[in-house]
Design a protein around this motif. Structure first.
Motif, PDB file in Angstrom:
ATOM      1  N   LYS A 103      66.291  37.752  12.648  1.00 26.80           N
ATOM      2  CA  LYS A 103      65.501  36.742  11.950  1.00 26.80           C
ATOM      3  C   LYS A 103      66.346  35.991  10.929  1.00 26.80           C
ATOM      4  CE  LYS A 103      61.036  36.239   9.604  1.00 26.80           C
ATOM      5  NZ  LYS A 103      59.879  36.965   9.003  1.00 26.80           N
ATOM      6  N   LEU A 104      66.068  34.707  10.796  1.00 29.98           N
ATOM      7  CA  LEU A 104      66.798  33.883   9.836  1.00 29.98           C
ATOM      8  C   LEU A 104      66.450  34.286   8.406  1.00 29.98           C
ATOM      9  CD1 LEU A 104      66.332  30.370  11.509  1.00 29.98           C
ATOM     10  CD2 LEU A 104      68.463  31.666  11.346  1.00 29.98           C
ATOM     11  N   PRO A 105      67.353  34.052   7.472  1.00 27.16           N
ATOM     12  CA  PRO A 105      67.087  34.385   6.066  1.00 27.16           C
ATOM     13  C   PRO A 105      65.859  33.660   5.526  1.00 27.16           C
ATOM     14  CG  PRO A 105      69.419  33.910   6.394  1.00 27.16           C
ATOM     15  CD  PRO A 105      68.719  33.529   7.666  1.00 27.16           C
ATOM     16  N   GLU A 106      65.198  34.273   4.569  1.00 25.72           N
ATOM     17  CA  GLU A 106      64.002  33.682   3.952  1.00 25.72           C
ATOM     18  C   GLU A 106      64.414  32.650   2.905  1.00 25.72           C
ATOM     19  OE1 GLU A 106      60.748  34.005   4.526  1.00 25.72           O
ATOM     20  OE2 GLU A 106      61.141  35.254   6.280  1.00 25.72           O
ATOM     21  N   GLU A 107      65.059  31.604   3.371  1.00 28.41           N
ATOM     22  CA  GLU A 107      65.472  30.516   2.482  1.00 28.41           C
ATOM     23  C   GLU A 107      64.931  29.210   3.041  1.00 28.41           C
ATOM     24  OE1 GLU A 107      69.691  30.519   1.884  1.00 28.41           O
ATOM     25  OE2 GLU A 107      69.792  32.695   1.765  1.00 28.41           O
ATOM     26  N   GLN A 108      64.384  28.384   2.191  1.00 27.60           N
ATOM     27  CA  GLN A 108      63.676  27.192   2.613  1.00 27.60           C
ATOM     28  C   GLN A 108      64.534  26.276   3.488  1.00 27.60           C
ATOM     29  OE1 GLN A 108      60.411  26.667   2.088  1.00 27.60           O
ATOM     30  NE2 GLN A 108      60.593  24.891   3.429  1.00 27.60           N
ATOM     31  N   ARG A 109      65.827  26.182   3.167  1.00 23.06           N
ATOM     32  CA  ARG A 109      66.654  25.205   3.879  1.00 23.06           C
ATOM     33  C   ARG A 109      66.974  25.605   5.318  1.00 23.06           C
ATOM     34  NH1 ARG A 109      72.610  25.502   1.034  1.00 23.06           N
ATOM     35  NH2 ARG A 109      72.843  27.760   0.940  1.00 23.06           N
ATOM     36  N   ILE A 110      66.673  26.871   5.688  1.00 25.67           N
ATOM     37  CA  ILE A 110      66.974  27.285   7.060  1.00 25.67           C
ATOM     38  C   ILE A 110      65.809  27.993   7.752  1.00 25.67           C
ATOM     39  CG2 ILE A 110      67.935  29.563   6.465  1.00 25.67           C
ATOM     40  CD1 ILE A 110      70.093  28.991   8.641  1.00 25.67           C
ATOM     41  N   LYS A 111      64.895  28.596   6.997  1.00 25.37           N
ATOM     42  CA  LYS A 111      63.843  29.388   7.626  1.00 25.37           C
ATOM     43  C   LYS A 111      62.873  28.538   8.448  1.00 25.37           C
ATOM     44  CE  LYS A 111      60.363  29.539   3.915  1.00 25.37           C
ATOM     45  NZ  LYS A 111      59.569  30.439   3.056  1.00 25.37           N
ATOM     46  N   TRP A 112      62.829  27.217   8.186  1.00 25.54           N
ATOM     47  CA  TRP A 112      61.963  26.332   8.964  1.00 25.54           C
ATOM     48  C   TRP A 112      62.336  26.308  10.440  1.00 25.54           C
ATOM     49  CZ3 TRP A 112      64.262  22.330  11.582  1.00 25.54           C
ATOM     50  CH2 TRP A 112      65.562  21.991  11.188  1.00 25.54           C
ATOM     51  N   MET A 113      63.587  26.710  10.754  1.00 27.90           N
ATOM     52  CA  MET A 113      64.036  26.726  12.134  1.00 27.90           C
ATOM     53  C   MET A 113      63.457  27.899  12.921  1.00 27.90           C
ATOM     54  SD  MET A 113      68.061  25.800  11.450  1.00 27.90           S
ATOM     55  CE  MET A 113      68.507  26.056  13.170  1.00 27.90           C
ATOM     56  N   GLU A 114      63.067  28.955  12.213  1.00 28.44           N
ATOM     57  CA  GLU A 114      62.603  30.179  12.862  1.00 28.44           C
ATOM     58  C   GLU A 114      61.391  29.914  13.747  1.00 28.44           C
ATOM     59  OE1 GLU A 114      63.111  33.714  14.120  1.00 28.44           O
ATOM     60  OE2 GLU A 114      64.254  33.259  12.306  1.00 28.44           O
ATOM     61  N   GLY A 115      61.552  30.214  15.047  1.00 31.08           N
ATOM     62  CA  GLY A 115      60.459  30.053  15.988  1.00 31.08           C
ATOM     63  C   GLY A 115      60.202  28.626  16.424  1.00 31.08           C
ATOM     64  N   HIS A 116      60.971  27.668  15.900  1.00 27.04           N
ATOM     65  CA  HIS A 116      60.735  26.261  16.224  1.00 27.04           C
ATOM     66  C   HIS A 116      61.945  25.566  16.858  1.00 27.04           C
ATOM     67  CE1 HIS A 116      56.962  26.375  13.970  1.00 27.04           C
ATOM     68  NE2 HIS A 116      57.622  26.941  12.960  1.00 27.04           N
ATOM     69  N   VAL A 117      63.144  25.976  16.488  1.00 33.47           N
ATOM     70  CA  VAL A 117      64.352  25.272  16.918  1.00 33.47           C
ATOM     71  C   VAL A 117      65.219  26.185  17.787  1.00 33.47           C
ATOM     72  CG1 VAL A 117      66.470  24.126  16.179  1.00 33.47           C
ATOM     73  CG2 VAL A 117      64.352  23.807  14.871  1.00 33.47           C
TER      74      VAL A 117
END
Length: 378
Positions: free
Chosen positions: A256-270
């Motif tokens: 899982k991607l880190p819980e940081e706003q600048r990258i976590k938006w990619m989780e499950g979407h990109v």
């Protein structure tokens, strides 16, 4: 290398294609979904899919004007006819072993049995020579008739070269290849494989399989470090300017991607992402190693400045791991290559060829230097 232009045996200027006749062309490997989508958008048709299986029937139901048809064909030819460069090495059994005369005297036997795939044929059979610099040069060309022979008798000639020389330290045979299409890439693989078997049988090299730059040599972190090493060129003749484009693919096995706003938006979407701009080496995805483990860097387009005597300008170079056989995110066994996307300003043909050759040599030197600075898995 001179690349022949397509023979216009079909009346492009008067053609209006639709239905099954158009579908045959759109379903070939020469036409990408991006090109189909672009024409649909220009017609005011927008569709929420990137699959050719969805887009081809949609465009086939439309009329394709002569201008749209010519644009589609020309873009396909430009993509297929672009030269790609890659290299590999054989480790010599000893630095004084004779390898040039062996291949010159036995060349016909070495390449016997190498044939193009169905629908392709040699326009000129593989031949061997020694150039002015003393390198062995194997050259040939393929004739391809495609785009559905029954209604477009489309003929293209794809030339290719394989250049063999001895490394500066005298310990390796360096193989440099020029590919102008997927077909020439396949023939090159067969020829290099035959060279390996031949040289091993003569005890000239230590291993039949050459040392290549392949995706699996690196882990995610090493791979990005390798790409970034290619930006270290800084001298009066050839100097790095900036990263213009890079493509990343999410490594689904990396956790899982880190819980940081600048990258976590990619989780499950990109699943994949292409970023275009200027000076992209400063973006956190390339600048901060903390994130490298979560994605594959598979392509990068960079700009370099050059000054070769009176020839001064810039060039755009695409580095990529290419040759993926499926549409999945499995890049295993893909090989690293590069291509020159643009040289500016344009110059006379003779001068342009000289500049192009010098750029290729400079880039190959940069790649060799980058590999020395990266610790590989194998």
């Amino acid at each position: 290398m001179n690349i022949s232009t397509p023979a216009k045996q079909f009346n492009y200027d008067r053609a209006m294609l639709w239905g099954e006749r158009l579908k045959i062309l759109l379903n070939t490997d020469f036409i990408s979904y991006g090109e189909i989508s672009r024409i649909l958008k220009n017609k005011g048709i927008f569709f929420n899919s990137i699959a050719k299986s969805d887009l081809v029937p949609l465009l086939s139901s439309c009329l394709l004007t002569p201008k749209e048809f010519i644009d589609l064909i020309e873009r396909s030819f430009i993509r297929e006819l672009g030269e790609k460069y890659s290299s590999c090495k054989f480790e010599l059994a000893s630095n004084g072993v004779e390898w040039k005369n062996e291949i010159r005297e036995n060349f016909d036997d070495v390449v016997s049995g190498i044939k193009p795939e169905h629908g392709r044929e040699f326009a000129s059979e593989p031949s061997v020579k020694v150039d002015k610099s003393g390198d062995i040069v194997i050259s040939y060309s393929l004739r391809v008739v495609d785009f559905s022979k029954d209604w477009i008798e489309q003929e293209i000639i794809y030339p290719s070269e394989i250049i063999i020389n001895q490394s500066e330290d005298k310990n390796k045979l360096e193989i440099k290849e020029i590919k102008t299409s997927k077909d020439t890439g396949k023939i090159n693989d067969k020829i290099i494989g035959a060279l390996g078997r031949f040289y091993l049988s003569k005890n000239i090299i230590k291993n039949e399989k050459p040392i290549s730059i392949v995706f699996d040599n690196f882990d995610n972190i090493q791979r990005i470090r390798f790409f970034l090493q290619l930006t270290n060129a800084k001298n009066d003749e050839f100097s790095f300017v900036g990263i213009d484009t890079f493509d990343i693919v999410r490594d689904q096995k990396a956790g899982k991607l880190p819980e940081e706003q600048r990258i976590k938006w990619m989780e499950g979407h990109v699943n994949s992402l292409q970023i275009k701009g200027t000076d992209l080496g400063k973006t956190f995805l390339l600048k901060e190693e903390t994130y490298y483990q979560y994605y594959f860097l598979i392509k990068m387009i960079t700009t370099y400045e050059f000054k070769f005597g009176a020839n001064i300008g810039k060039c755009n170079i695409e580095f990529a791991f290419s040759g993926k056989s499926s549409r999945s995110d499995d890049f295993s066994n893909t090989t690293f290559d590069f291509s020159i996307k643009r040289i500016s300003p344009s110059s006379e043909e003779g001068s342009k060829r000289k500049v192009k050759k010098t750029i290729v040599n400079k880039i190959q030197g940069i790649i060799d230097s980058a590999l020395k600075n990266i610790s590989l898995n194998s």
